[in-house]
Design a protein around this motif. Structure first.
Motif, short mmCIF file in Angstrom:
data_model
loop_
_atom_site.label_atom_id
_atom_site.label_comp_id
_atom_site.label_asym_id
_atom_site.label_seq_id
_atom_site.Cartn_x
_atom_site.Cartn_y
_atom_site.Cartn_z
N PHE A 18 0.83 -1.19 0.00
CA PHE A 18 0.00 0.00 0.00
C PHE A 18 0.88 1.26 0.00
O PHE A 18 0.78 2.11 0.88
CB PHE A 18 -0.91 -0.05 1.24
CG PHE A 18 -2.19 0.73 1.14
CD1 PHE A 18 -3.15 0.44 0.18
CD2 PHE A 18 -2.44 1.76 2.04
CE1 PHE A 18 -4.34 1.15 0.12
CE2 PHE A 18 -3.63 2.49 1.99
CZ PHE A 18 -4.58 2.18 1.02
N PHE A 70 -4.64 -7.98 4.63
CA PHE A 70 -5.46 -6.87 5.13
C PHE A 70 -6.66 -7.39 5.91
O PHE A 70 -7.02 -6.84 6.95
CB PHE A 70 -5.90 -5.96 3.98
CG PHE A 70 -6.55 -4.70 4.46
CD1 PHE A 70 -5.77 -3.64 4.92
CD2 PHE A 70 -7.93 -4.57 4.50
CE1 PHE A 70 -6.36 -2.48 5.41
CE2 PHE A 70 -8.52 -3.42 4.99
CZ PHE A 70 -7.74 -2.37 5.44
N ALA A 112 -2.49 0.69 8.68
CA ALA A 112 -2.51 0.05 7.37
C ALA A 112 -3.36 0.85 6.38
O ALA A 112 -4.05 0.29 5.56
CB ALA A 112 -3.05 -1.37 7.49
N GLY A 113 -3.29 2.17 6.48
CA GLY A 113 -4.16 2.98 5.64
C GLY A 113 -5.59 2.57 5.86
O GLY A 113 -6.41 2.58 4.94
N MET A 114 -5.91 2.19 7.09
CA MET A 114 -7.23 1.63 7.37
C MET A 114 -8.24 2.74 7.61
O MET A 114 -8.07 3.55 8.52
CB MET A 114 -7.17 0.68 8.57
CG MET A 114 -8.51 0.00 8.84
SD MET A 114 -8.39 -1.19 10.17
CE MET A 114 -7.85 -2.64 9.26
N SER A 115 -9.27 2.76 6.79
CA SER A 115 -10.29 3.79 6.90
C SER A 115 -11.18 3.53 8.10
O SER A 115 -11.55 2.38 8.39
CB SER A 115 -11.14 3.82 5.63
OG SER A 115 -10.31 4.03 4.51
N ARG A 128 -16.25 -1.20 11.08
CA ARG A 128 -15.02 -1.53 11.81
C ARG A 128 -15.08 -1.04 13.25
O ARG A 128 -14.49 -1.66 14.14
CB ARG A 128 -13.81 -0.94 11.09
CG ARG A 128 -13.52 -1.69 9.79
CD ARG A 128 -12.40 -1.05 9.01
NE ARG A 128 -12.19 -1.74 7.74
CZ ARG A 128 -11.68 -1.20 6.66
NH1 ARG A 128 -11.28 0.07 6.69
NH2 ARG A 128 -11.52 -1.91 5.56
N GLN A 175 -8.64 -5.12 -3.41
CA GLN A 175 -7.97 -5.87 -2.36
C GLN A 175 -9.01 -6.34 -1.36
O GLN A 175 -9.93 -5.59 -0.99
CB GLN A 175 -6.91 -5.02 -1.63
CG GLN A 175 -6.16 -5.85 -0.59
CD GLN A 175 -5.07 -5.07 0.12
OE1 GLN A 175 -5.16 -3.86 0.27
NE2 GLN A 175 -4.05 -5.78 0.57
N GLY A 190 -11.27 -7.28 1.66
CA GLY A 190 -11.57 -6.69 2.97
C GLY A 190 -11.49 -5.18 3.03
O GLY A 190 -11.60 -4.61 4.11
N THR A 191 -11.30 -4.53 1.89
CA THR A 191 -11.12 -3.08 1.90
C THR A 191 -12.43 -2.34 1.62
O THR A 191 -13.42 -2.93 1.15
CB THR A 191 -10.09 -2.65 0.83
OG1 THR A 191 -10.58 -3.07 -0.46
CG2 THR A 191 -8.73 -3.29 1.08
N THR A 192 -12.41 -1.04 1.85
CA THR A 192 -13.56 -0.22 1.51
C THR A 192 -13.75 -0.18 -0.02
O THR A 192 -14.88 -0.06 -0.49
CB THR A 192 -13.39 1.21 2.05
OG1 THR A 192 -12.11 1.70 1.66
CG2 THR A 192 -13.49 1.23 3.57
N ASN A 242 -2.68 -5.44 -3.12
CA ASN A 242 -2.97 -4.40 -4.11
C ASN A 242 -2.13 -4.59 -5.36
O ASN A 242 -2.55 -4.22 -6.46
CB ASN A 242 -2.69 -3.03 -3.51
CG ASN A 242 -3.82 -2.58 -2.62
OD1 ASN A 242 -4.96 -2.50 -3.05
ND2 ASN A 242 -3.50 -2.33 -1.37
N ASP A 291 -7.67 3.23 -2.98
CA ASP A 291 -7.55 4.55 -2.37
C ASP A 291 -6.81 5.52 -3.28
O ASP A 291 -5.79 5.17 -3.88
CB ASP A 291 -6.84 4.44 -1.02
CG ASP A 291 -7.68 3.71 0.01
OD1 ASP A 291 -8.49 2.84 -0.39
OD2 ASP A 291 -7.51 3.98 1.20
N TYR A 302 -8.14 7.82 7.65
CA TYR A 302 -7.41 6.68 8.22
C TYR A 302 -7.27 6.86 9.73
O TYR A 302 -7.04 7.97 10.22
CB TYR A 302 -6.00 6.60 7.63
CG TYR A 302 -5.94 6.32 6.14
CD1 TYR A 302 -7.02 5.78 5.45
CD2 TYR A 302 -4.77 6.56 5.43
CE1 TYR A 302 -6.95 5.53 4.09
CE2 TYR A 302 -4.68 6.31 4.07
CZ TYR A 302 -5.77 5.79 3.40
OH TYR A 302 -5.69 5.53 2.06
N1 GLN Z 1 -8.42 2.46 3.12
C1 GLN Z 1 -8.90 1.23 2.60
C2 GLN Z 1 -9.61 0.45 3.67
O1 GLN Z 1 -9.52 0.78 4.80
C3 GLN Z 1 -7.80 0.39 1.98
C4 GLN Z 1 -6.72 0.00 2.93
C5 GLN Z 1 -5.64 -0.92 2.35
O2 GLN Z 1 -5.81 -1.51 1.29
N2 GLN Z 1 -4.56 -1.04 3.01
O3 GLN Z 1 -10.25 -0.52 3.40
#
Ligand code: GLN
Length: 231
Positions: free
Chosen positions: A20, A59, A76-79, A84, A124, A126-128, A147, A165, A193
């Motif tokens: 990512f 992820f 993890a760039g997790m929104s 969640r 990817q 499990g992602t948004t 990704n 993203d 995030y």
């Molecule tokens: N921001 C996106 C999410 O939370 C993707 C995160 C990612 O692929 N690491 O699902």
């Protein structure tokens, strides 16, 4: 007099999924985890007096690993999403993001998400972005573990589009991806995030928030931001 034994450093076990860029990735030929999130969590750990240990996982395995106690936190760039938040506790938001559609460069029929009805979309797992793709009528969604694989599938023509993203797609295009790919349409979804901890671990969440606020105040956050995103 006997020398005092040094206290062993407390360890913060951090889960991430490192495909990512520019948030978490491994430079070609290197095992080291690098990126905005990696710099940020190392700075947060240092501020808190912890030794940061990065653990690489899928992820979709990150939240289960938090819940089972195998890791202490996720960056993890997790929104931050309501779904969640049922399962985890998020820090204050640390980065504003959003989703975009990426297609092959020579595609002139898909101009935005409205043109994805019935199309093949790579995401990817499990992602948004995956959830967004699933909401498109009759779309054939393929969820990849990384990704990297989703982008590769688009390049190879196995799918018509990728939803991911916006800053990650932007970085991919800037790093050479623009030879074969482009984004279309507007940014779909504004997201933020957050750093996640296990639900109930309010103490750790508060420590992380305190460290994050301190780094924002003392200029360290801005320094890290500039390293990865310029001005
Ligand atoms: N921001 C996106 C999410 O939370 C993707 C995160 C990612 O692929 N690491 O699902």
């Amino acid at each position: 007099e006997e020398a005092k034994k040094a206290e062993p450093a407390k360890v913060l076990r951090v889960g991430t999924e490192p495909t990512f860029a520019p948030f978490e990735f491994q430079k070609e030929g290197s095992k080291e985890y690098t990126g905005f999130d990696m710099d940020l969590i190392r700075a947060i750990g240092k501020q808190m007096g912890y030794k940061v240990e990065i653990m690489n996982m899928g992820f979709d395995a990150l939240i289960p690993a938090l819940s089972s106690g195998n890791i202490d936190t996720v960056i993890a760039g997790m929104s931050i999403t309501p779904e969640r938040q049922e399962a985890v506790l998020f820090s204050a938001p640390y980065y504003r993001s959003g989703l975009v559609v990426m297609v092959q460069k020579n595609n002139d029929t898909i101009k935005g998400i409205e043109d994805l009805v019935g199309k093949r979309i790579a995401v990817q797992i499990g992602t948004t972005g995956a959830a967004k793709a699933e909401s498109v009528k009759d779309a054939k969604v393929t969820a990849f573990n990384t990704n990297t694989e989703a982008a590769m599938e688009l390049k190879n023509g196995g799918v018509d589009a990728v939803i991911n993203d916006s800053p990650v797609v932007g970085y991919y295009l800037a790093q050479g991806g623009s030879a074969d790919a482009k984004t279309v349409g507007d940014v779909l979804e504004a997201e933020e995030y957050g750093i996640a901890v296990k639900k109930g671990n309010d103490k750790l969440a508060a420590e992380i928030d305190k460290a994050l606020a301190e780094l924002k105040k003392n200029g360290e956050y801005d320094k890290i931001y500039k390293t990865w995103f310029g001005e």
